[in-house]
Design a protein around this motif. Sequence first.
Motif, short mmCIF file in Angstrom:
data_model
loop_
_atom_site.label_atom_id
_atom_site.label_comp_id
_atom_site.label_asym_id
_atom_site.label_seq_id
_atom_site.Cartn_x
_atom_site.Cartn_y
_atom_site.Cartn_z
N TYR A 142 0.79 -1.00 -0.25
CA TYR A 142 0.00 0.20 -0.23
C TYR A 142 0.99 1.03 0.10
CZ TYR A 142 -3.57 2.98 1.59
OH TYR A 142 -4.50 4.26 1.57
N PRO A 144 -0.03 5.06 0.54
CA PRO A 144 -1.57 5.74 0.03
C PRO A 144 -0.89 7.30 -0.78
CG PRO A 144 -0.16 5.50 2.83
CD PRO A 144 0.76 4.53 1.63
N ARG A 147 -2.18 6.14 -3.57
CA ARG A 147 -2.90 5.52 -4.57
C ARG A 147 -3.18 4.24 -4.69
NH1 ARG A 147 -2.72 9.78 -2.05
NH2 ARG A 147 -4.32 11.70 -2.20
N LYS A 149 -3.17 -0.08 -4.08
CA LYS A 149 -3.02 -0.97 -3.21
C LYS A 149 -2.95 -2.54 -3.48
CE LYS A 149 -4.77 -0.61 0.86
NZ LYS A 149 -5.92 0.27 0.57
N GLN A 150 -2.04 -3.54 -3.82
CA GLN A 150 -2.47 -4.65 -4.34
C GLN A 150 -1.76 -5.90 -3.05
OE1 GLN A 150 -3.68 -5.05 -6.88
NE2 GLN A 150 -5.10 -7.28 -6.37
N ASP A 151 -2.83 -6.25 -2.99
CA ASP A 151 -3.03 -7.50 -2.16
C ASP A 151 -1.56 -8.74 -2.68
OD1 ASP A 151 -4.66 -6.52 -0.87
OD2 ASP A 151 -6.31 -8.94 -0.32
N ALA A 175 -1.49 -3.43 4.26
CA ALA A 175 -2.41 -3.51 5.00
C ALA A 175 -2.99 -4.43 4.77
CB ALA A 175 -2.84 -2.68 3.54
#
Lengths: 309, 536
Positions: A142, A144, A147, A149-151, A175
């Motif tokens: 993540y 921020p 902007r 995010k990826q698992d 995250a």
Amino acid sequence: MIEETTNNASNFVSEVDSAFVFIFGISLFFLFAITIVMVYYVFRYRKSKNPKATHIEGNHKLEIIWTVIPTILVVIMFYYGWAGWKSQREVPEDAMTIKSIARMWSFGFEYENGVTTDTLYVPIHQPINLDLVAVDVLHSIYIPAFRIKQDMVPGKPDFIWFESGKIGEYEIFCAEYCGLRHSFMKTAVKVLSQEDYDAWYKGSSQTAEGAGAEGKALFQKFGCFACHSIDGSKLVGPSLKGIFNNKRMVIKDGEEIELVADAEYIKRSIYEPNADVVKDFVPGMMVSYKAMIKDEEVDQLIEYFKTLE
Amino acid sequence: MTQNESNQTHVSFRDVETRFKGLFAWVFSTDHKRIGLLYLYSIVTFFLTGVALGIAMKLELMAPGRDVMDPETYNAIFTLHGVIMIFLVVVPGLPAIFGNFFLPIMIGAKDVAFPKLNLMSWWLYVLGALVALSSLFMADGPPDTGWTFYAPYSFKTNTNVLPAVIGAFILGFSSILTGINFIVTIHRLRAPGMGWFKMPLFPWTLYGTGWIQILATPIVGITLLMIVGERLFSIGFFDPALGGDPILYQHLFWIYSHPAVYIMILPAMGAISEIIPTFANKTIFGYKAIVISTLAIAFVGYFVWGHHMFTSGMSGTALYTFSLLTFLVAIPSAIKVFNWVSTLHKASIQLEAPFFWAVSFVFVFMIGGLSGLALGALATNVHLHDTAFVVAHFHYIVFGGVGFAFLGAIHYWFPKMWGRMYNKKRAITGWVLFFIGFNTLYLPMFFLGISGMPRRYYDYVERFHGPNIVSTIGSWVLLIGLVVIIYNLVRSAKKGEPAVKNPWGGKTLEWTVDSPPTLENFEDIPEVTKGPYDYR
């Protein structure tokens, strides 16, 4: 220094932020409008002011209006959300690929020249494609300020990409909850000018010198520092300060025994971490690194450990 | 008829002589009202436990670094807080307490369709709760996985995941049995003349909830069994190390756990739809629109689970399909809000505690619902997913929505349940404190999420400090409000003024029976001729 929100920190910021402004704008408008009407009614139609209520069962026209208008609005919101997200899954062909590895509880970034760092270094105005690999449990990368995010799912390689337009340093967090030290699993991405990046890239591949230097680089590369300190402080795993050829109390098959941390013991601890667990530490915290760390690399690590007096 | 005579012929369900004495007269009672109260006392106990854990988390987050506890403890506490609040408090919450107590009375029945099954549901609830919490007293401590038990971490941790999982499995059965019972009761036991569209809205929401309980809960049941199989026998369903797929687990988990949010919120909306017309002295605006939107929420709610997984790596098609469906489920919720507010137009409003809870419910529910829009859109979701924003959104719906509706419902039906009135001024003081505390606690978490603070965080970087302090202070104000509310109600249950049959001027059937009701509720089953909220 961590940069606050800036419009060109990544190529996605302005689009995502305009979706935010649109959705939050409409949401706040409705929140305030409905609340004001509601409070006004409570005040205007309280019993002391309006002793007799008027019988009203409903109004079809109103019901239709307040079904249709929200429907149109949410469909527009859906569109904004979809449009702003679509480009996040379309990597440009000229993107530079960096392998990103997540493990409990650190990130590692491996460049084309084989160098691995715990901070991500990237050049400005260059699409970067991060190949995502998780070795143990779920993590999520993540950034921020970008902007994005990826698992990171073990066994399922994925990617995330961005292009930064502003030199600076930006936070990277994990995250997805990943266990004990989840909130400590963080690093940074450093966006450099092309010249600075080239200089860093060239310098990084030059092998350092001195006893245990290769091992020290491996210690960084595999993120060992996330759980093992070198200054004697207790983290999730035992500290490696002065480990070589010293005595340790370990639990083997439920029995407490004392052994000497020789080369063989260290190798076994890397390949079968739960065979002998140092007393007062929890088994199962570390995964086997047999598939990742080669035999000769173990030897290099041991050379490094010898220097940790 | 004098008070004295009425006492002789009308014996409260609390004083009825039964086979058993004392505590046994309650835990073996098949009276729906006693079972409702059994649920109330057990659920409130767990709720207070959950609150204590929540306050402890907020205390730890007051400043970066270690404040009062280690990360191990913190991780276990947020897991227990989630497990207790979701499985033991909010899912059973309104249906099991107020549904049991009031569903039969509101539709003019003497009890639910299967009273013994009803008692068994409560026993299963207690058993499930004890199993789930037994991990607290075992060697390796309570689970530290979060209430979602995501694989593969839930297979790697050495903490006691299994008791919590098996406990949740048993609790699922309690929920399914309650759902079956309510659906059959509504189909078969409505009073003569009470057609479907003459039924009050609270029973309607219990009906929608009942179907979700029956259709969705078995999926979490089988998922939890698969975890047991994987942990005990190493069958590789979810753990990639055994050839399983962690994303499969997330799908199965959310196929239940998203509709579960509607199990929680629908009866809350039902309670609000009862309170508003009573205190507005006016029929509810758009009765049929509210009924249809209830059923629409229950139905569409099945197909939106994927919005919990927008960053998990699902296919793009799945992502925007789930995103669109998520937006569709917002519409019936919006319709309800418009209808509630319109009911107040040209009303004659009694300003009493239950009404303040209902109006503030609409406010906090709007914040919860509208913040959900930013989570439903893909681009904004990617930034907000797994941050404090989600925690704030979720608590505005579940604690703001369900919690406010619960407190509104208990202040509304208190005179009927205990036959006594509470101190009205103190009730409003409690509401003011709770309302301020609640918003101070959760509003800052929206800002934390937008600026990037992930959830389930034991420690954080310095720039998140300010909003966290405000949030922690909010938790104390909320706690004070809660103490005032509980003190008032507990004291009034014993010492309050005796309540009349219909203290608020309600029109639904529960206000035609004694306060508290007799064992069989009605001497004669009433004949229903009018709609439920006819104030003409």
